[in-house]
Design a protein around this motif. Sequence first.
Motif: not given
Length: 249
Positions: A1, A4, A63, A88, A90, A108
């Motif tokens: 990711l 964030y 998340d 994790q 999604l 989101s």
Amino acid sequence: LNSYLKLCTEFYNIDKPYAWPNTLAFILDMVRNASGPILEPMCGSGRYLLPIVAEGFDIEGVDASPYMLAALKETAKTRNIVPRVSQQFLHEMSLDRQFGFVFIQDASFSLITDREQAQESLRRIRHHMAEGGRFIFGACVGKKAGAQSWPWGGRWVTRPDGATILGTGLGYYDVQDGVSRSIGRYELILDGKLIDTEFESFDLRYYDVADMVQMLRSAGFAEIETLKAHAHRPPDEGDDEILFTAVAN
Ligand SMILES: C[S@@+](CC[C@H](N)C(=O)[O-])C[C@H]1O[C@@H](n2cnc3c(N)ncnc32)[C@H](O)[C@@H]1O
């Protein structure tokens, strides 16, 4: 990711420490009517999950951001709450129980811009739901009329130690893909000196409503409806952020 991360999470938590009261009330209404445990994928730093635990409900969160989850655990500690959360994606989510109500806050879900990953994410959610359970989530929808771009702009927040976290970004809307693509830059400034910088990608897919309904059906959902965010009535023409509700079938 690639979003964030650490500074973004700090910025987010100072900027949005609490749930919007109306939205939390809307979600709590549904939580009270649900049977079985509750799941909040993309729970972030827990501004919805933690008040729901505090109300005595059995809720679990997932998340992808370790930073957001670390922030959630830190807040939980100050409230004497032991949260049940895991890191994790999604589209890879695997949990050991089934849920009676699943919700994803704000828009989101649109952060999942890859259609295959979005479809797989919906399948994983359905797989973790008891038949008859309700799923509600927000997404950005609709196609914008043409290409758009926006110049650098942003805001700052002040940390309790007096440091400034500057959050800025620029981006464009990719008409072909229906995705808005932004670069975010977070800067930590202490005593007038730049201490740290982080760059992030922040992309959002504007889903086609009919396509999303089709994706939900093929994931095993029925009774699919759209709602105005967060109200019990249909969206208005031109709303670009709406809720979808569906029942596990
Ligand atoms: C806008 S924040 C919302 C957090 C929280 N729901 C709230 O309202 O404060 C979106 C969250 O989704 C998470 N996220 C983004 N893509 C994800 C994915 N593919 N799987 C799991 N979580 C993801 C991010 O880490 C971030 O915490």
